[in-house]
Enzyme design. Structure first.
Site, PDB file in Angstrom:
ATOM      1  N   GLU A 181     -10.038  -1.768   4.496  1.00  0.00           N
ATOM      2  CA  GLU A 181     -10.743  -1.457   5.733  1.00  0.00           C
ATOM      3  C   GLU A 181     -11.965  -2.371   5.881  1.00  0.00           C
ATOM      4  O   GLU A 181     -12.373  -3.038   4.921  1.00  0.00           O
ATOM      5  CB  GLU A 181     -11.206   0.008   5.688  1.00  0.00           C
ATOM      6  CG  GLU A 181     -10.058   1.013   5.549  1.00  0.00           C
ATOM      7  CD  GLU A 181      -9.377   1.334   6.879  1.00  0.00           C
ATOM      8  OE1 GLU A 181      -9.267   0.427   7.748  1.00  0.00           O
ATOM      9  OE2 GLU A 181      -8.953   2.485   7.047  1.00  0.00           O
ATOM     10  N   ASP A 204       0.839  -1.191   0.000  1.00  0.00           N
ATOM     11  CA  ASP A 204       0.000   0.000   0.000  1.00  0.00           C
ATOM     12  C   ASP A 204       0.877   1.244   0.000  1.00  0.00           C
ATOM     13  O   ASP A 204       2.096   1.157   0.198  1.00  0.00           O
ATOM     14  CB  ASP A 204      -0.974  -0.002   1.192  1.00  0.00           C
ATOM     15  CG  ASP A 204      -0.301  -0.311   2.517  1.00  0.00           C
ATOM     16  OD1 ASP A 204       0.856   0.101   2.711  1.00  0.00           O
ATOM     17  OD2 ASP A 204      -0.945  -0.950   3.364  1.00  0.00           O
ATOM     18  N   HIS A 261      -8.031  -4.340   9.582  1.00  0.00           N
ATOM     19  CA  HIS A 261      -7.667  -4.193   8.172  1.00  0.00           C
ATOM     20  C   HIS A 261      -6.393  -4.967   7.849  1.00  0.00           C
ATOM     21  O   HIS A 261      -5.562  -5.234   8.728  1.00  0.00           O
ATOM     22  CB  HIS A 261      -7.570  -2.719   7.753  1.00  0.00           C
ATOM     23  CG  HIS A 261      -6.424  -1.953   8.324  1.00  0.00           C
ATOM     24  ND1 HIS A 261      -6.540  -0.645   8.745  1.00  0.00           N
ATOM     25  CD2 HIS A 261      -5.122  -2.286   8.533  1.00  0.00           C
ATOM     26  CE1 HIS A 261      -5.365  -0.234   9.174  1.00  0.00           C
ATOM     27  NE2 HIS A 261      -4.486  -1.206   9.053  1.00  0.00           N
ATOM     28  N   ASN A 275      -8.364  -2.141  13.500  1.00  0.00           N
ATOM     29  CA  ASN A 275      -9.765  -2.410  13.143  1.00  0.00           C
ATOM     30  C   ASN A 275      -9.902  -3.655  12.265  1.00  0.00           C
ATOM     31  O   ASN A 275     -10.937  -3.866  11.647  1.00  0.00           O
ATOM     32  CB  ASN A 275     -10.377  -1.184  12.452  1.00  0.00           C
ATOM     33  CG  ASN A 275      -9.698  -0.866  11.126  1.00  0.00           C
ATOM     34  OD1 ASN A 275      -8.761  -1.566  10.710  1.00  0.00           O
ATOM     35  ND2 ASN A 275     -10.157   0.176  10.458  1.00  0.00           N
TER      36      ASN A 275
HETATM   37  P1  PGA Z   1       1.031  -1.405  13.095  1.00  0.00           P
HETATM   38  O1  PGA Z   1      -0.047  -1.306  11.936  1.00  0.00           O
HETATM   39  O2  PGA Z   1       1.996  -2.450  12.650  1.00  0.00           O
HETATM   40  O3  PGA Z   1       1.660  -0.062  13.165  1.00  0.00           O
HETATM   41  O4  PGA Z   1       0.303  -1.807  14.331  1.00  0.00           O
HETATM   42  C1  PGA Z   1      -0.560  -2.454  11.378  1.00  0.00           C
HETATM   43  C2  PGA Z   1      -1.521  -2.078  10.294  1.00  0.00           C
HETATM   44  O5  PGA Z   1      -2.216  -1.062  10.406  1.00  0.00           O
HETATM   45  O6  PGA Z   1      -1.599  -2.826   9.305  1.00  0.00           O
END
Ligand code: PGA
Length: 240
Positions: free
Chosen positions: A142, A67, A137, A135
């Site tokens: 999302e 992404d 994702h 959340n």
């Molecule tokens: P993080 O994010 O590794 O900073 O917890 C994970 C994500 O949002 O995919």
């Protein structure tokens, strides 16, 4: 069935790094998807350590991005520049060996189609490493994302935008991004879900042991051909 590895914090990075080096041992030019975020930071430190110590030759592997923010205010506020700094440059992986995610709003649909075509013509992803969003994702898919989704532009949820703003000291708050789709991710020949910390425990349980569906995008990973979960004890603490 997912293979779930539960490790103490000091052992987590080594186990995650083994997932990568096992793939490159079999295929030195493997195409590997690398996420950004806090979760993989100790993994990338361990990969740099192994490469610097001459324990692992990463220079032939190929990388693919999951992404990217669209039209960030500065070139160094991007997943591309973060991955170059944390991983690709220290490991000696040249830019030509990295399939870069589109980063400009203008022409984004055609650029996302081209990304999908390139991913196919590069032979598809051998190993997709993934973080788990608070959340649920995966990449920037999302909640409510279509399980058949492909690489496309998306608008980030307020929660994800806030979480991403915390990565950057400049006050940048991302709004739009390009992301591999859920279907794109599931086509990887193997997937390794990286999870650390108690704040991910409930979501990891939902992803692995709750219903499979749109509410928790990571739950679709249970349909992957080969899923390994590398979790520390805190992240695994709610699994039953
Ligand atoms: P993080 O994010 O590794 O900073 O917890 C994970 C994500 O949002 O995919």
């Amino acid at each position: 069935m997912a293979r779930i590895q539960i490790l103490s914090s000091p052992q987590w990075a080594g186990a995650a790094a083994d997932c990568v080096t096992e793939v490159t041992a079999r295929n030195p030019v493997a195409l590997i998807g690398f996420p950004t975020g806090n979760t993989p930071v100790p993994l990338y430190a361990e990969l740099r350590r192994r490469a610097a110590a001459g324990l692992w030759d990463a220079s032939r592997l190929r990388g693919v991005m999951l992404d990217e923010y669209l039209d960030p205010p500065a070139a160094d506020i991007s997943s591309w520049s973060w991955l170059r700094r944390e991983l690709f440059d220290p490991l000696g992986i040249a830019a030509g060996r990295i399939l870069r995610m589109p980063h400009q709003r203008s022409g984004i649909e055609a650029a996302c189609r081209k990304f999908e075509e390139d991913l196919q013509s590069w032979g598809g992803c051998d190993l997709q490493l993934l973080g788990l969003g608070a959340n649920g994702h995966i990449a920037f898919n999302e909640p409510n994302s279509d399980p058949g989704s492909r690489t496309r532009a998306v608008t980030l949820s307020a929660e994800t935008a806030r979480a991403n703003a915390a990565y950057w000291p400049s006050g940048f708050v991302p709004e739009q991004a390009a992301t591999m789709g859920i279907a794109t991710i599931l086509e990887a020949r193997s997937i390794c879900l990286l999870v650390r910390g108690a704040e991910k425990a409930a979501m990891l349980r939902a992803a692995l042991q709750g219903p499979v569906g749109r509410e928790v995008p990571a739950s679709w990973l249970r349909q992957a051909a080969r899923l390994t979960v590398v979790a520390d004890r805190a992240a695994a603490s709610a699994l039953v």
